[in-house]
Design a protein around this motif. Structure first.
Motif, PDB file in Angstrom:
ATOM      1  N   LEU A  40      20.975  25.818  26.449  1.00 52.40           N
ATOM      2  CA  LEU A  40      20.187  24.537  26.637  1.00 52.40           C
ATOM      3  C   LEU A  40      19.604  23.517  26.245  1.00 52.40           C
ATOM      4  O   LEU A  40      19.829  22.101  27.317  1.00 52.40           O
ATOM      5  N   ALA A  41      18.471  24.069  25.285  1.00 51.37           N
ATOM      6  CA  ALA A  41      17.358  23.362  24.203  1.00 51.37           C
ATOM      7  C   ALA A  41      18.640  22.333  23.595  1.00 51.37           C
ATOM      8  O   ALA A  41      18.493  21.188  23.044  1.00 51.37           O
ATOM      9  N   GLU A  42      20.149  23.145  23.543  1.00 53.78           N
ATOM     10  CA  GLU A  42      21.186  22.171  22.790  1.00 53.78           C
ATOM     11  C   GLU A  42      21.254  20.950  23.377  1.00 53.78           C
ATOM     12  O   GLU A  42      21.951  19.738  23.032  1.00 53.78           O
ATOM     13  N   TYR A  43      21.482  21.232  24.660  1.00 54.85           N
ATOM     14  CA  TYR A  43      21.568  20.491  25.434  1.00 54.85           C
ATOM     15  C   TYR A  43      20.067  18.849  26.321  1.00 54.85           C
ATOM     16  O   TYR A  43      20.639  18.252  26.970  1.00 54.85           O
ATOM     17  N   GLY A  44      19.388  19.076  25.123  1.00 53.99           N
ATOM     18  CA  GLY A  44      17.844  18.868  25.542  1.00 53.99           C
ATOM     19  C   GLY A  44      17.286  19.210  26.819  1.00 53.99           C
ATOM     20  O   GLY A  44      16.659  18.391  27.825  1.00 53.99           O
ATOM     21  N   VAL A  45      17.692  20.573  28.246  1.00 53.51           N
ATOM     22  CA  VAL A  45      17.801  20.672  28.722  1.00 53.51           C
ATOM     23  C   VAL A  45      16.266  22.142  28.211  1.00 53.51           C
ATOM     24  O   VAL A  45      16.378  22.786  27.914  1.00 53.51           O
ATOM     25  N   LYS A  46      14.593  21.441  29.129  1.00 54.26           N
ATOM     26  CA  LYS A  46      13.528  22.297  28.645  1.00 54.26           C
ATOM     27  C   LYS A  46      13.785  24.284  30.145  1.00 54.26           C
ATOM     28  O   LYS A  46      14.027  23.507  30.820  1.00 54.26           O
ATOM     29  N   SER A  47      13.269  24.720  29.233  1.00 52.89           N
ATOM     30  CA  SER A  47      13.849  25.517  30.060  1.00 52.89           C
ATOM     31  C   SER A  47      11.519  26.790  30.076  1.00 52.89           C
ATOM     32  O   SER A  47      11.037  26.475  29.703  1.00 52.89           O
ATOM     33  N   GLN A  48      11.609  27.112  31.441  1.00 51.14           N
ATOM     34  CA  GLN A  48      10.217  27.607  31.036  1.00 51.14           C
ATOM     35  C   GLN A  48      11.097  29.190  31.854  1.00 51.14           C
ATOM     36  O   GLN A  48      11.814  29.798  32.679  1.00 51.14           O
ATOM     37  N   LYS A  49      10.242  30.044  30.529  1.00 54.53           N
ATOM     38  CA  LYS A  49      10.205  31.666  30.664  1.00 54.53           C
ATOM     39  C   LYS A  49       8.965  32.170  31.381  1.00 54.53           C
ATOM     40  O   LYS A  49       7.559  32.002  31.557  1.00 54.53           O
ATOM     41  N   ILE A  50       9.187  32.995  32.477  1.00 57.52           N
ATOM     42  CA  ILE A  50       7.982  33.563  33.422  1.00 57.52           C
ATOM     43  C   ILE A  50       8.260  35.065  33.285  1.00 57.52           C
ATOM     44  O   ILE A  50       9.201  35.581  33.672  1.00 57.52           O
ATOM     45  N   PHE A  51       7.694  35.271  32.622  1.00 61.53           N
ATOM     46  CA  PHE A  51       7.175  36.889  32.258  1.00 61.53           C
ATOM     47  C   PHE A  51       7.124  38.391  32.493  1.00 61.53           C
ATOM     48  O   PHE A  51       5.812  37.585  33.902  1.00 61.53           O
ATOM     49  N   ASN A  52       7.183  39.162  32.706  1.00 63.22           N
ATOM     50  CA  ASN A  52       7.350  39.834  33.535  1.00 63.22           C
ATOM     51  C   ASN A  52       5.180  40.580  33.007  1.00 63.22           C
ATOM     52  O   ASN A  52       5.080  40.022  32.099  1.00 63.22           O
ATOM     53  N   ASP A  53       4.611  41.634  33.400  1.00 61.54           N
ATOM     54  CA  ASP A  53       3.093  41.934  32.975  1.00 61.54           C
ATOM     55  C   ASP A  53       3.667  42.825  31.740  1.00 61.54           C
ATOM     56  O   ASP A  53       2.619  42.681  30.613  1.00 61.54           O
ATOM     57  N   GLU A  54       4.458  43.097  31.495  1.00 58.87           N
ATOM     58  CA  GLU A  54       4.056  44.387  29.744  1.00 58.87           C
ATOM     59  C   GLU A  54       5.000  42.730  28.753  1.00 58.87           C
ATOM     60  O   GLU A  54       5.371  43.313  27.903  1.00 58.87           O
ATOM     61  N   GLY A  55       5.428  41.824  29.360  1.00 61.15           N
ATOM     62  CA  GLY A  55       6.457  40.886  28.429  1.00 61.15           C
ATOM     63  C   GLY A  55       7.806  41.089  27.370  1.00 61.15           C
ATOM     64  O   GLY A  55       7.809  41.036  26.826  1.00 61.15           O
ATOM     65  N   THR A  56       7.729  42.654  28.786  1.00 58.36           N
ATOM     66  CA  THR A  56       9.578  42.802  27.875  1.00 58.36           C
ATOM     67  C   THR A  56      10.861  42.168  28.872  1.00 58.36           C
ATOM     68  O   THR A  56      11.836  42.556  28.027  1.00 58.36           O
ATOM     69  N   LYS A  57      10.302  41.379  30.281  1.00 54.82           N
ATOM     70  CA  LYS A  57      11.621  40.817  30.651  1.00 54.82           C
ATOM     71  C   LYS A  57      10.482  39.446  30.873  1.00 54.82           C
ATOM     72  O   LYS A  57       9.057  39.074  31.032  1.00 54.82           O
ATOM     73  N   ALA A  58      12.248  38.411  31.493  1.00 55.52           N
ATOM     74  CA  ALA A  58      11.608  37.327  31.684  1.00 55.52           C
ATOM     75  C   ALA A  58      12.388  36.513  32.562  1.00 55.52           C
ATOM     76  O   ALA A  58      13.837  37.276  33.155  1.00 55.52           O
ATOM     77  N   ASN A  59      12.244  36.041  33.706  1.00 57.54           N
ATOM     78  CA  ASN A  59      12.673  35.266  34.307  1.00 57.54           C
ATOM     79  C   ASN A  59      12.628  33.366  33.758  1.00 57.54           C
ATOM     80  O   ASN A  59      11.935  33.188  32.801  1.00 57.54           O
ATOM     81  N   LEU A  60      13.837  33.089  33.927  1.00 55.03           N
ATOM     82  CA  LEU A  60      14.208  31.201  33.728  1.00 55.03           C
ATOM     83  C   LEU A  60      14.351  30.352  34.508  1.00 55.03           C
ATOM     84  O   LEU A  60      15.316  30.292  35.479  1.00 55.03           O
ATOM     85  N   LEU A  61      13.444  29.707  34.642  1.00 58.43           N
ATOM     86  CA  LEU A  61      13.965  28.066  35.281  1.00 58.43           C
ATOM     87  C   LEU A  61      14.159  27.210  34.214  1.00 58.43           C
ATOM     88  O   LEU A  61      13.770  26.365  33.185  1.00 58.43           O
ATOM     89  N   ALA A  62      15.476  26.390  34.769  1.00 56.75           N
ATOM     90  CA  ALA A  62      15.329  25.259  33.728  1.00 56.75           C
ATOM     91  C   ALA A  62      15.843  23.654  34.609  1.00 56.75           C
ATOM     92  O   ALA A  62      16.583  24.611  35.948  1.00 56.75           O
ATOM     93  N   THR A  63      16.302  23.022  34.611  1.00 52.74           N
ATOM     94  CA  THR A  63      16.088  21.676  35.191  1.00 52.74           C
ATOM     95  C   THR A  63      17.047  20.794  35.078  1.00 52.74           C
ATOM     96  O   THR A  63      16.746  20.291  33.753  1.00 52.74           O
TER      97      THR A  63
END
Length: 388
Positions: free
Chosen positions: A36-59
Motif C-alpha cells: 500500500l505504501a508504494e501507492y502512497g496509502v498509509k496504514s496503521q498496525k494495531i498489535f496484540n499484547d505480545e506484539g506477535t500479531k497485528a490488525n491493519l487499518l488503511a484508507t
C-alpha cells in the motif's frame, strides 16, 4: 515504480504466508503495508499484547465519513492431519479452481480488493475504501475488537461495512453469535473399587455434557421450521468440542475439563443458557460432591464472545450490496464473524464474499475462478459507486 499485481497474483501471495492462527501474521501484514505504501496509502498496525500479531487499518481515498469498510481476517485454520494433494500454502490452479488454504476462507476477498487499489486511485474515489484486516478470527474474533475500537476513535463513520466471508457473493444479513466457554471440575481421587470414597470429575463432566445436549435438544424441538438459517440449524446450538480428564482406569478422577460453545440466533440470549448450566451445577451436582469433599468444585469461564449479526431494516450495507450485485434476496448463516462486532459498534454491516463456506476448513480447499471474477466485478462496481 509501484508493483502492479493481478487479483490471482495477489491471492497467490497472501496464501503463501502460513498464517495459521497459532502463528504470527506479521509477515503478511508487513507485506500488505509495504504494498500500500508504494501507492502512497498509509496504514496503521494495531498489535496484540505480545506484539506477535497485528490488525491493519488503511484508507484509500479521502479521509472523510461515508466510506466503505472491506473487512477480512488474515488467519487460517490448521492443515495438520488433513490429506492435501498439494502444498496448502502454494496456490495450484486446476480445472477452473485455485487450491490452497485460505482461498475460500477468506484471503481471496482481501487479495482481490488489494489488487484493485490502483484503480481506486486512478478513478479518484470521492468516498474512501477502508481495508480492515484482522488477526485471530478463527479462534474467536479476538483481533477485530481492537481494530474496531480504533476505527471508532477516528470518528470517520463509514456508510457500510462489507465482511468478505465466503457467501458465493450472496448477501448475508444475519449470523449467529458465539460464546466459547471452559468448564473445570475438581473431584476427589480414590480407588475405583471404593466409589463412595471419591467423586469422579470425569463422570460429573459426562453429566454436564449430557445436560448441555439436553438444552440443545429443547431448542431443536421448538425451532422455527421456516428459519432463515435453513438448511443450517435454525436454532441455538450447544456443543462440547474437547474434553480431557482422569489418570487411569482404576483411579476415580480428580480433574476434568471441557470446552464448549453456544452458537445463538439473534433472538436468544446466551446468558440464559449459561445461567441454567450454572444452576444445574449448584443445585443438582455440587451438594452431593461437597458432601464427600468440601474442596470439590465446578467452575466455568467465558473464553471468547462474538455477538450475533441481526438483520437491519433497510440497512445501508444491504441496500448497497443489492444495488451492486443485482440480488434482492438475503441469507442468514450459522457461523460467526466480525460482522456482529462492527454492527454492535454502530456500523451498518453485511457479509458478502467469494467462495463457499462448505469448502472452508477442508483439505484441498479451493475457490472457483468464476467466484474470483464475480468478486472482482463487485469491487469494480463499488469503485464506480464511490467515484460518482
Amino acid at each position: 515504480m509501484a508493483t502492479q499485481v493481478t487479483p490471482i497474483e495477489m491471492i497467490e501471495k497472501l496464501i503463501s504466508f502460513d498464517t495459521v492462527s497459532r502463528n504470527s501474521n506479521l509477515d503478511l501484514i508487513d507485506y500488505v503495508a509495504d504494498y500500500l505504501a508504494e501507492y502512497g496509502v498509509k496504514s496503521q498496525k494495531i498489535f496484540n499484547d505480545e506484539g506477535t500479531k497485528a490488525n491493519l487499518l488503511a484508507t484509500v481515498g479521502p479521509d472523510v465519513e461515508g466510506g466503505i469498510v472491506l473487512s477480512g481476517h488474515t488467519d487460517v485454520v490448521p492443515v495438520d492431519g488433513q490429506p492435501w494433494d498439494t502444498d496448502p500454502f502454494t496456490v495450484v490452479e486446476k480445472d477452473g479452481k485455485l487450491y490452497g488454504r485460505g482461498t475460500s476462507d477468506m484471503k481471496s476477498f482481501s487479495a482481490i480488493a488489494l489488487s484493485l487499489v490502483p484503480e481506486m486511485l486512478e478513478k479518484g474515489i470521492k468516498k474512501p475504501i477502508h481495508f480492515a484486516l484482522s488477526y485471530d478470527e478463527e479462534i474467536g474474533c479476538l483481533g477485530s475488537p481492537r481494530m474496531i475500537e480504533e476505527f471508532v476513535k477516528q470518528d470517520k463513520k463509514p456508510r457500510a461495512v462489507v465482511v468478505g466471508e465466503p457467501t458465493m457473493m450472496d448477501i448475508v444479513t444475519a449470523h449467529k453469535g458465539i460464546v466459547g466457554l471452559k468448564t473445570k471440575i475438581v473431584g476427589k481421587e480414590a480407588h475405583s473399587s471404593l466409589v463412595e470414597d471419591g467423586v469422579s470429575a470425569v463422570m460429573t463432566g459426562a453429566r454436564l455434557v449430557s445436560f448441555i445436549a439436553d438444552m440443545m435438544a429443547e431448542n431443536k424441538e421448538k425451532a422455527d421450521q421456516n428459519s432463515a438459517y435453513a438448511p443450517s440449524p435454525g436454532y441455538t446450538t450447544l456443543h462440547v468440542g474437547v474434553m480431557n480428564g482422569g489418570t487411569a482406569m482404576n483411579i476415580i478422577s480428580r480433574e476434568c475439563e471441557f470446552v464448549w460453545d453456544i452458537r445463538y440466533v439473534s433472538e436468544d440470549n446466551p446468558q440464559d443458557f449459561i445461567d441454567r448450566f450454572n444452576a444445574y451445577c449448584e443445585n443438582e451436582l455440587l451438594p452431593a460432591m461437597k458432601a464427600v469433599d468440601p474442596e470439590c468444585s465446578i467452575s466455568t469461564e467465558v473464553i471468547s464472545s462474538t455477538p450475533a449479526l441481526a438483520p437491519e431494516k433497510e440497512g445501508e450495507a444491504e441496500m448497497l450490496c443489492k444495488s451492486i450485485t443485482g440480488k434482492n434476496d438475503t441469507l442468514a448463516v450459522s457461523y460467526a464473524a466480525e460482522a456482529g462486532q462492527f454492527q454492535e459498534a454502530g456500523f451498518s454491516t453485511v457479509i458478502c464474499g467469494p467462495g463457499s463456506i462448505g469448502i472452508a476448513h477442508q483439505p484441498n480447499e479451493y475457490i472457483e475462478l468464476s467466484q474470483v471474477k464475480a468478486s472482482e466485478q463487485f469491487i469494480h462496481k463499488l469503485i464506480d459507486e464511490l467515484a460518482k
